[in-house]
Design an enzyme around this catalytic site. Structure first.
Site, PDB file in Angstrom:
ATOM      1  N   ASN A 168       9.639 -93.058  -4.560  1.00  0.00           N
ATOM      2  CA  ASN A 168       9.643 -91.905  -3.662  1.00  0.00           C
ATOM      3  C   ASN A 168       8.532 -92.113  -2.633  1.00  0.00           C
ATOM      4  O   ASN A 168       8.344 -93.233  -2.171  1.00  0.00           O
ATOM      5  CB  ASN A 168       9.487 -90.616  -4.480  1.00  0.00           C
ATOM      6  CG  ASN A 168       9.951 -89.406  -3.719  1.00  0.00           C
ATOM      7  OD1 ASN A 168      11.012 -89.462  -3.095  1.00  0.00           O
ATOM      8  ND2 ASN A 168       9.197 -88.331  -3.719  1.00  0.00           N
ATOM      9  N   GLU A 221      12.845 -88.778   5.901  1.00  0.00           N
ATOM     10  CA  GLU A 221      11.559 -88.780   5.172  1.00  0.00           C
ATOM     11  C   GLU A 221      10.602 -89.774   5.808  1.00  0.00           C
ATOM     12  O   GLU A 221      10.962 -90.524   6.716  1.00  0.00           O
ATOM     13  CB  GLU A 221      11.801 -89.224   3.720  1.00  0.00           C
ATOM     14  CG  GLU A 221      11.953 -88.084   2.735  1.00  0.00           C
ATOM     15  CD  GLU A 221      10.623 -87.432   2.421  1.00  0.00           C
ATOM     16  OE1 GLU A 221       9.581 -87.850   2.972  1.00  0.00           O
ATOM     17  OE2 GLU A 221      10.607 -86.471   1.636  1.00  0.00           O
ATOM     18  N   ASP A 263       6.349 -80.842  -0.128  1.00  0.00           N
ATOM     19  CA  ASP A 263       6.964 -82.179  -0.120  1.00  0.00           C
ATOM     20  C   ASP A 263       5.976 -83.155   0.519  1.00  0.00           C
ATOM     21  O   ASP A 263       4.904 -83.399  -0.019  1.00  0.00           O
ATOM     22  CB  ASP A 263       8.310 -82.085   0.602  1.00  0.00           C
ATOM     23  CG  ASP A 263       9.185 -83.297   0.379  1.00  0.00           C
ATOM     24  OD1 ASP A 263       8.657 -84.353  -0.002  1.00  0.00           O
ATOM     25  OD2 ASP A 263      10.404 -83.220   0.616  1.00  0.00           O
ATOM     26  N   ASN A 298       4.738 -86.951  -4.269  1.00  0.00           N
ATOM     27  CA  ASN A 298       4.904 -86.780  -2.825  1.00  0.00           C
ATOM     28  C   ASN A 298       3.540 -86.615  -2.154  1.00  0.00           C
ATOM     29  O   ASN A 298       2.519 -86.403  -2.808  1.00  0.00           O
ATOM     30  CB  ASN A 298       5.716 -85.500  -2.554  1.00  0.00           C
ATOM     31  CG  ASN A 298       7.195 -85.780  -2.362  1.00  0.00           C
ATOM     32  OD1 ASN A 298       7.554 -86.677  -1.612  1.00  0.00           O
ATOM     33  ND2 ASN A 298       8.021 -85.008  -3.035  1.00  0.00           N
TER      34      ASN A 298
HETATM   35 CA    CA Z   1       9.349 -86.507  -0.199  1.00  0.00          CA
END
Ligand code: CA
Length: 307
Positions: free
Chosen positions: A101, A16, A198, A148
Site C-alpha cells: 500500500n 493514489e 488515508d 497509509n
Molecule cells: Ca492510501
C-alpha cells in the site's frame, strides 16, 4: 486560497500516491487497481502512462532519476521512459494474499512501504518495511491493517503514520541516522462522520494534510495540539492522498478514487477518480524525499524486464 481544478480528464479507479518531480516539474500519481503510473507535465507534453501489469501501492523518485515502486510482486526499480523494471526484493513472497500500500522516502533516502491484506476481511496482516540504501529490506512494524500516510518532519526527528481503520495519526521518534522509530503516540483522531484518514502530506509550517476517505475533503492539522486548522471540500467522497507541487510547492495536488461506488453514487460525483489541484493554495509543502540509490550502481544492474 486558489480554486479547485481538475488536472486532466483521466480518472483512476483508485488514484493514489501523488509525487511532485522537481527535476521535470511534473506530477506522478498511480492507480492502485489498474497498475497505472501517470506522469503529467503541464502544457503540450501532457499525460504519459505506464502500466505495470499488477496492483501498485506506491512510487518514489530515486536520485538516479529512476522510480522505486512497491508493486504486488515486491519492490522494484522502474525506468519510466524505457518501460522496464528491475525487481529488488519481495519481503512477503510467502504471503500471496498481501499487497503493498502507501510508501514514501525518508529524509536520508530510505524507501518505506507498508503491506496489507488484499482481501475484504480487513485482517491485521500488514507490516511496514524499509528498503535501505544498500537494497536490504528491514521490517519496522507488524500487525497493521491499512498502513497509509507516511510523513517526516523537516527536523528529521518525527515520523507520522496512519493505520486507516484506527482513524488515528501516530507520531514516532525518528532517528535519521539509522532509520529507527520508537515511542509511538496518538496525536490526531479523525471524528466520526468525517471519513477515515488515508494519505498525508506536511507543509513548511510542520502542519499535516490528511486525505479523508469517504469524507469529501482534505484537512490541515496541528500535530502538537491535535486540532483541525483548515479543511477543503471536494466534490467526491473518496479522497485518497495529497502532495504539494509546482516550483514553489504552493499548489496542492489531491488524488481520489471511484472504486466501490455504486452507479447511483457515481452519478452524484462524476469527477470521482480525478486528480485535483488547488493552485496557489496559500500553503507551501516540503519537497518529496528521494531514494538514495547511489550505492546500487544502477549502471551495473542487468536483467531489466520490459512491462
Ligand atoms: Ca492510501
Amino acid at each position: 486560497m486558489g480554486t479547485l481544478e481538475v488536472v486532466t480528464d483521466q480518472k483512476s479507479v483508485c488514484g493514489e500516491g501523488p509525487v511532485w518531480d522537481r527535476q521535470t516539474n511534473s506530477i506522478y500519481w498511480i492507480d492502485i487497481v489498474t497498475g497505472d503510473i501517470h506522469r503529467y507535465q503541464g502544457g503540450a507534453r501532457d499525460l504519459v502512462t505506464l502500466n505495470v501489469g499488477q496492483k501498485i501501492g506506491a512510487i518514489a523518485q530515486c536520485r538516479s532519476g529512476h522510480l522505486v515502486a512497491a508493486i504486488k510482486t515486491g519492490l522494484s526499480f522502474i525506468d519510466f521512459d524505457n518501460k522496464s523494471h528491475w525487481p529488488i526484493n519481495d519481503p512477503e513472497a510467502d504471503i500471496p494474499g498481501n499487497r503493498f500500500n502507501d510508501g514514501k522516502c525518508d529524509p536520508s533516502g530510505r524507501f518505506w512501504a507498508g503491506t496489507m491484506d488484499d482481501g475484504h476481511g480487513l485482517k491485521a496482516m500488514g507490516s511496514l518495511y524499509t528498503l535501505e540504501r544498500d537494497l536490504m529490506v528491514k521490517k519496522k512494524q507488524t500487525g497493521l491493517t491499512i498502513p497509509n500516510g507516511l510523513v517526516w518532519d523537516a527536523d528529521k526527528k518525527t515520523f507520522y503514520h496512519i493505520d486507516t481503520p484506527t482513524r488515528k495519526v501516530m507520531a514516532f521518534d525518528y532517528d535519521d541516522h539509522n532509520g529507527e522509530i520508537s515511542n509511538p503516540r496518538e496525536i490526531i483522531s479523525i471524528p466520526q462522520g468525517e471519513g477515515a484518514p488515508d494519505g498525508m502530506a506536511i507543509d513548511d509550517e510542520g502542519m499535516l494534510w490528511i486525505a479523508h476517505w469517504d469524507g469529501w475533503k482534505v484537512s490541515r492539522w496541528c500535530p502538537d495540539t491535535g486540532s483541525q486548522l483548515d479543511g477543503i471540500s471536494l466534490p467526491v467522497a473518496r479522497v485518497t492522498s495529497c502532495t504539494f507541487g509546482k516550483k514553489d510547492l504552493g499548489d496542492l495536488y489531491i488524488t481520489t478514487a471511484k472504486v466501490g461506488l455504486s452507479d447511483e453514487e457515481l452519478l452524484k460525483q462524476p469527477l470521482a477518480g480525478s486528480l485535483f489541484v488547488i493552485k496557489d493554495s496559500g500553503y507551501k509543502g516540503l519537497p518529496a524525499n528521494t531514494f538514495d540509490n547511489r550505492g546500487a550502481a544502477m549502471e551495473l544492474l542487468t536483467g531489466w524486464r520490459s512491462f
